[in-house]
Design an enzyme around this catalytic site. Structure first.
Site, PDB file in Angstrom:
ATOM      1  CB  SER A   1      38.183  60.044  32.834  1.00 53.07           C
ATOM      2  OG  SER A   1      38.237  60.790  31.461  1.00 53.07           O
ATOM      3  CE  LYS A   2      39.105  65.720  38.285  1.00 53.88           C
ATOM      4  NZ  LYS A   2      40.459  64.881  38.473  1.00 53.88           N
ATOM      5  NE  ARG A   3      39.731  61.461  28.196  1.00 53.08           N
ATOM      6  CZ  ARG A   3      38.927  60.771  27.328  1.00 53.08           C
ATOM      7  NH1 ARG A   3      38.210  61.365  26.179  1.00 53.08           N
ATOM      8  NH2 ARG A   3      38.815  59.433  27.626  1.00 53.08           N
TER       9      ARG A   3
END
Ligand code: GLU
Length: 499
Positions: free
Chosen positions: A254-256
């Protein structure tokens, strides 16, 4: 049987690594089998589909060089390939199921369903869903209510008993008990639009899709799709649900973890070759050792047997490494053109570039090329050659453990060494030995002073570039010229003295 596969994105967001992996697996599977790769746009959720997402889809596939054999603008006899343009067909097919008794009209109002959901939640039932209130309605009565204009949806009759299973090429036999499937899901909404399930199954069948390669998150929908195929009396395609894509920490990517949208990678200076190589290795491997694959290699070698069951990990460092390799494999003139475009975009070179702009890049090219992880690195690496960067952050020029007076002194020593150096060389071979000789001198001097080579070079490097990211020092001096290098060095020395 000739292979026909599809990539069927819903244009609700940017194309990201997971989606592109699905597209690439389908594409390469088709290519490796002399089959067809179809692009189908699943935009039945009109509230979430956007023109920007559609544009991003086309430009991403185009940039990667993933061409489809059939799809929007390329009719192969199964079009249209955009679901919102096939609406009449879905209604017709849903009506057919009603006629066959495998689907029914439901007139329950949204308020009733909402109340039902609340009640189920309060009671803590295991499956929240429809209570099949309209399943027992007399079909003729339901037909006349519909004909009089009463709002309704169409629901699939899920059998109350038994199990629905299918075989997945990767996971084997899988499925669930019918009582655990969402009770009689909506297949056609009140606005006449189909739900994903209905449109997806109808289109896969009518488009002659032989294999469904898609993300594992779709496994729970599998049994429902099987029930739809059965209701229509159609043969099932082969299923292959692809392994999850994780970050290094084992969580879903994910963007994390970093960039996930293809457009971000593109903007950041990654090459399509590197992304194709990295992304196709997410859950597919040829053997234990080979890592380099071009599009043509994958197109020849891709097989479903070599897809791994276990989750795949996207490694950003590995992508950087691939990118560097592909940058260095690029034809030099083409690479220079791309680099110059970035320098112009970043306002470092003029638009159009001047002769001098070209000459600077030409001179720096051999050194820069070796250092690029991404194309956009060209700007921080060469900016100092185009414009005087000024002093920058003076603190960066001070080696660890020194104060500014000591840094000024060590910079003074470095400048003395430079001032005594032989004239700048002109041939490539002479440049190599000039750099080597300077390094030897600097090393010897540093040893004599009892400091590290890095400490002797750091203030000088910062003086030239005002940047912690930079080219190796001696090539940087040659490229900038001795006079300018000494001048920038003295300027920093004065500033350090005064700091
Ligand atoms: N439209 C679905 C998606 O965006 C397609 C899933 C499938 O391949 O069946 O993922």
């Amino acid at each position: 049987m000739s292979v026909r596969v599809r990539y069927a994105p819903s244009p609700t967001g940017l194309q990201h690594i997971g989606g592109i992996r699905t597209a690439l697996f389908n594409y390469f599977f088709a290519r490796a089998n002399g089959g067809q790769f179809i692009l189908r746009i699943e935009d039945t959720d009109q509230t979430r589909s956007t023109p920007e997402a559609l544009e991003d889809l086309y430009s991403s596939l185009n940039w990667l060089g993933i061409d489809y054999d059939e799809g929007p603008g390329k009719d192969g006899g199964c079009g249209p390939y955009i679901q919102s343009e096939r609406q009449a067909l879905y209604r017709e097919m849903a009506d057919k199921l009603i006629g066959d008794g495998t689907a029914y009209r439901c007139f329950c109002r949204p308020e009733r369903l909402e109340q039902l959901r609340e009640q189920q939640k309060a009671e803590g039932v295991s499956i929240i869903g429809y209570d099949r209130n309209c399943r027992g309605l007399n079909p003729d009565e339901a037909a006349s209510r519909a004909a009089s204009g009463e709002a309704h949806v169409i629901r699939l009759k899920v059998p109350l008993e038994g199990k629905t299973e299918f075989t997945d090429i990767l996971l084997g036999r899988t499925g669930r008990k019918n009582k655990d499937i969402s009770p009689d899901p909506v297949i056609l909404k009140a606005d006449g639009f189909p739900t994903y399930h209905l449109a997806n199954v109808i289109d896969d069948h009518l488009m002659g899709i032989t294999h469904i390669l898609r993300a594992q998150e779709w496994i729970p929908s599998g049994p429902l799709h099987v029930l739809l195929y059965r209701a229509f009396g159609w043969e099932l395609p082969q299923y292959c649900h692809l392994p999850m894509v994780m970050g290094k920490d084992g969580q879903k990517l994910s963007k994390r973890h970093g960039a996930t949208a293809l457009s971000e990678f593109r903007r950041a200076g990654y090459l399509p070759e590197a992304l194709i190589n990295s992304i196709t290795l997410l859950g597919w491997s040829y053997d234990d050792s080979r890592e380099f694959f071009t599009k043509d290699d994958f197109s020849a070698l891709f097989t479903l047997e070599r897809i791994n069951k276990s989750p795949a990990v996207f490694d950003y460092n590995k992508l950087d490494w691939f990118n560097g390799q592909y940058i260095r494999l690029k034809e030099p003139e083409a690479l220079k053109a791309e680099l110059m475009a970035i320098l112009v975009k970043d306002g470092i070179a003029a638009n159009p570039p001047s002769q001098k702009d070209y000459a600077i890049l030409e001179g720096a090219f051999p050194v820069v090329r070796e250092r690029l992880k991404t194309l956009t690195d060209v700007s921080p690496l060469t900016r100092f050659l185009y414009t005087d960067p000024g002093l920058g952050t003076i603190g960066d020029a001070i080696p660890k453990g020194m104060n500014n007076t000591e840094a000024a002194a060590i910079l003074g020593t470095a400048l003395e060494l430079l001032a005594k150096a032989p004239p700048l060389p002109s041939t490539p071979d002479a440049c190599v030995s000039w750099d080597k000789d300077r390094e030897e001198e600097f090393r010897g001097t540093a040893a004599g002073l009892g400091c590290k080579l890095g400490a002797l070079m750091q203030p000088l490097r910062l003086a030239l570039t005002a940047n912690k990211v930079s080219l190796p020092l001696f090539p940087a001096i040659r490229l900038l010229g001795m006079k300018e290098s000494l001048a920038r060095g003295r300027r920093l020395m004065d500033a350090l003295k005064q700091a």
